[in-house]
Design an enzyme around this catalytic site. Structure first.
Site, PDB file in Angstrom:
ATOM      1  NE  ARG A  15      88.418  69.800  82.954  1.00  0.00           N
ATOM      2  CZ  ARG A  15      87.721  68.678  82.836  1.00  0.00           C
ATOM      3  NH1 ARG A  15      86.997  68.236  83.837  1.00  0.00           N
ATOM      4  NH2 ARG A  15      87.762  67.971  81.718  1.00  0.00           N
ATOM      5  N   GLY A 101      94.181  59.546  76.529  1.00  0.00           N
ATOM      6  CA  GLY A 101      95.533  60.021  76.850  1.00  0.00           C
ATOM      7  C   GLY A 101      95.649  60.573  78.255  1.00  0.00           C
TER       8      GLY A 101
HETATM    9  C1  UD1 Z   1      85.397  61.845  79.390  1.00  0.00           C
HETATM   10  C2  UD1 Z   1      84.098  61.078  79.111  1.00  0.00           C
HETATM   11  C3  UD1 Z   1      83.429  60.748  80.454  1.00  0.00           C
HETATM   12  C4  UD1 Z   1      84.389  59.911  81.293  1.00  0.00           C
HETATM   13  C5  UD1 Z   1      85.742  60.607  81.446  1.00  0.00           C
HETATM   14  C6  UD1 Z   1      86.735  59.639  82.029  1.00  0.00           C
HETATM   15  C7  UD1 Z   1      83.109  61.784  76.974  1.00  0.00           C
HETATM   16  C8  UD1 Z   1      82.118  62.646  76.316  1.00  0.00           C
HETATM   17  N1  UD1 Z   1      83.220  61.898  78.305  1.00  0.00           N
HETATM   18  O1  UD1 Z   1      85.085  63.075  79.995  1.00  0.00           O
HETATM   19  O2  UD1 Z   1      82.243  60.006  80.220  1.00  0.00           O
HETATM   20  O3  UD1 Z   1      83.812  59.690  82.569  1.00  0.00           O
HETATM   21  O4  UD1 Z   1      86.262  61.026  80.181  1.00  0.00           O
HETATM   22  O5  UD1 Z   1      87.974  60.230  82.353  1.00  0.00           O
HETATM   23  O6  UD1 Z   1      83.749  60.983  76.312  1.00  0.00           O
HETATM   24  N2  UD1 Z   1      89.912  64.421  73.500  1.00  0.00           N
HETATM   25  C9  UD1 Z   1      90.231  64.484  72.172  1.00  0.00           C
HETATM   26  N3  UD1 Z   1      89.524  65.325  71.363  1.00  0.00           N
HETATM   27  C10 UD1 Z   1      88.505  66.089  71.813  1.00  0.00           C
HETATM   28  C11 UD1 Z   1      88.169  66.013  73.188  1.00  0.00           C
HETATM   29  C12 UD1 Z   1      88.882  65.157  74.005  1.00  0.00           C
HETATM   30  O7  UD1 Z   1      91.155  63.817  71.711  1.00  0.00           O
HETATM   31  O8  UD1 Z   1      87.921  66.808  71.003  1.00  0.00           O
HETATM   32  C13 UD1 Z   1      90.671  63.516  74.389  1.00  0.00           C
HETATM   33  C14 UD1 Z   1      91.407  64.267  75.496  1.00  0.00           C
HETATM   34  O9  UD1 Z   1      92.725  64.616  75.100  1.00  0.00           O
HETATM   35  C15 UD1 Z   1      91.399  63.272  76.641  1.00  0.00           C
HETATM   36  C16 UD1 Z   1      90.168  62.420  76.384  1.00  0.00           C
HETATM   37  O10 UD1 Z   1      89.804  62.635  75.026  1.00  0.00           O
HETATM   38  O11 UD1 Z   1      92.542  62.453  76.611  1.00  0.00           O
HETATM   39  C17 UD1 Z   1      89.011  62.798  77.322  1.00  0.00           C
HETATM   40  O12 UD1 Z   1      88.666  64.142  77.126  1.00  0.00           O
HETATM   41  P1  UD1 Z   1      88.184  65.062  78.314  1.00  0.00           P
HETATM   42  O13 UD1 Z   1      87.809  66.390  77.733  1.00  0.00           O
HETATM   43  O14 UD1 Z   1      89.151  65.045  79.414  1.00  0.00           O
HETATM   44  O15 UD1 Z   1      86.824  64.299  78.744  1.00  0.00           O
HETATM   45  P2  UD1 Z   1      86.136  64.296  80.169  1.00  0.00           P
HETATM   46  O16 UD1 Z   1      85.335  65.525  80.334  1.00  0.00           O
HETATM   47  O17 UD1 Z   1      87.090  63.961  81.213  1.00  0.00           O
HETATM   48 CA    CA Z   2      89.282  63.674  81.261  1.00  0.00          CA
END
Ligand code: UD1
Ligand code: CA
Length: 455
Positions: A15, A101
């Protein structure tokens, strides 16, 4: 019980629509992940681990000095899958604190409260109430305890109406996480292994899950796009300026200043609008910064007055210096006390001793200027011969006339006077007047040309 902090930072951040990995997007001049690392460093964890993936080594290389454990999540299959990568090397007897992060404004105080309020064997999620919870995972409670977390994309209308959201910050025992993570599935709207699914598993195993609320939502906002990045920037700037005002720093408008690094101020400092501070900046007692200034990695001594529209980088000043308007101090500009640098003056890698003035339209580079020297308008130190840089040395009390070229290497003795318009390429002796320009002549009877008649 020991503590392992695990930061999830492998996601792509689609995004953001950027080539730069999301966790490297700058917030107040520092990558998002850097802010989270600062928070983690303030907690007494015996192990700080970062799960990285998208952007590969670029993310890792952005933080070379820190003693971190880096774990690669080669394919980004979700937050649960990310934690799975780090769990094998985490001691079973430790508690795990999970940070994201992309949640950069979180404070150590809030993390500490979460740790303190959670009994050792239990799980706790940091939550917050949001006016507009769109996009976040919703906290579903049963009585006072949390029963599960439902992601936005998997939520029905009733769940979507819940305003308490998951911040992503989670604490619990490592051995239990290991056990639950092994059983995670990806049967959901996004086909991802959700970390949030461990909550329902914990409840199923009879482990208590506490929902601890953060005091304000700005601290826990997740940054997914440029709009949220800009919102977080404003929130962080407000926080930084609030801290400085509490220390007594005055601002014409707290909303019109930007601090991208560390700004340390003495007493009675005043900062007018549109000042930008980058890197490591120190302002002594009584420093006044007028409007539209950039100050980067510099130290301005007590009583310095910086008029409008200056660009100051890598410079230091003693006390009571006056700079600008429209001056440029470049790296290695070292002004002693009571030095004046006026409009359209550029100073680079030069020392200027007490009481000297360089007031107008001048370039000073690779120079050593003594005390109480006056440098006239339009003076240039010709420091570059096209290949090498050379030094100009000017003694105490020298007076350099207007429009003088000092062809380095060259020196001007103390108390010497240089006539206006001179090009000085040899030593100018102390206490004498040196002039180096062609003599003024008048040609008797000279006539201006007249226009020829065209036929
Ligand atoms: C996530 C949470 C959601 C919460 C929100 C808060 C989950 C499933 N959802 O959603 O409940 O309200 O954060 O901001 O946990 N990341 C990895 N590896 C991956 C995917 C993500 O390291 O395979 C890391 C990303 O770099 C990021 C964090 O995890 O720092 C959150 O990932 P993101 O995809 O932004 O999750 P949200 O959809 O925001
Ligand atoms: Ca997020």
């Amino acid at each position: 019980m020991g503590l392992s902090t695990i930061i999830l930072a492998a996601g792509q951040g689609t995004r953001m629509r950027s080539d730069l990995p999301k966790v490297l997007q700058p917030l107040a001049g520092r990558p998002l992940l850097g802010h989270v690392l600062d928070c983690a460093a303030a907690l007494s964890a015996d192990d700080v681990c970062v799960v990285y993936g998208h952007g590969g080594d670029a993310v890792k290389n952005a933080f070379p000095d820190e003693s971190l454990r880096w774990v690669l999540q080669a394919e980004q299959l979700g937050t649960g899958h990310a934690l799975q990568q780090a769990i094998p090397d985490t001691p079973d007897s430790n508690r795990v604190l999970v940070l994201f992060g992309d949640v950069p404004l979180l404070t150590p105080a809030t993390c500490q409260r979460l740790l303190d309020e959670t009994p050792a064997g239990d799980i706790a999620v940091l939550t917050v109430d949001m006016e507009d919870p769109t996009g976040y995972g919703r906290i579903i409670r049963e009585g006072s305890k949390v029963s599960c977390i439902v992601e936005e994309k998997d939520a029905g209308p009733e769940e979507k109406a819940v305003q308490e959201i998951n911040t992503g910050v989670l604490v619990g025992p490592a051995d239990k996480f290991r056990h639950w993570l092994a059983d995670l599935g990806n049967d959901n709207a996004q086909g991802e292994y959700y970390l949030t699914d461990v909550i329902a598993m914990a409840v199923n195993d009879g482990v208590a899950v506490h929902g601890v609320k953060a005091d304000n939502w700005t601290e826990v906002m997740g940054i997914n796009d440029k709009k949220q990045l800009a919102e977080a920037e404003r929130a962080l700037q407000a926080r930084l300026v609030d801290e400085l005002m509490a220390q007594g720093v005055g601002f014409a408008d707290p909303a019109r200043v930007d601090i991208r690094g560390s700004l340390r101020c003495g007493k009675d400092v005043f900062i007018d609008i549109n000042a930008v501070f980058e890197g490591d900046v120190e302002l002594g007692d009584g420093v006044k910064i007028e409007s539209n200034n950039l100050v980067r990695d510099s130290k301005l001594g007590a009583g310095a007055l910086v008029h409008s529209n200056c660009h100051i980088e890598g410079a230091t000043t003693g006390t009571n210096c006056e700079i600008g308007p429209f001056a440029r101090l470049r790296p290695g500009a070292e002004l002693a006390n009571d030095v004046k640098i006026g409009n359209f003056v550029e100073v680079k890698k030069s020392t200027i001793a007490d009481g000297s003035k360089v007031n107008h339209l001048t370039y000073i580079g690779d120079a050593e200027i003594g005390k109480n020297v006056n440098v006239g308008a339009g003076t240039i130190t010709c420091n570059y011969d096209g290949v090498n840089k050379h030094k100009t040395v000017i003694g105490d009390r020298a007076s350099i006339g207007s429009n003088v070229n000092l062809v380095a290497p060259v020196s001007v003795g103390s108390g010497a006077t240089i006539g206006a318009g001179s090009t000085i390429s040899k030593h100018a002796p102390a206490d004498e007047l040196t002039v180096a320009r062609s003599k003024q002549i008048t040609i008797p009877g000279w006539k201006r040309p007249t226009k020829k008649e065209t036929r």
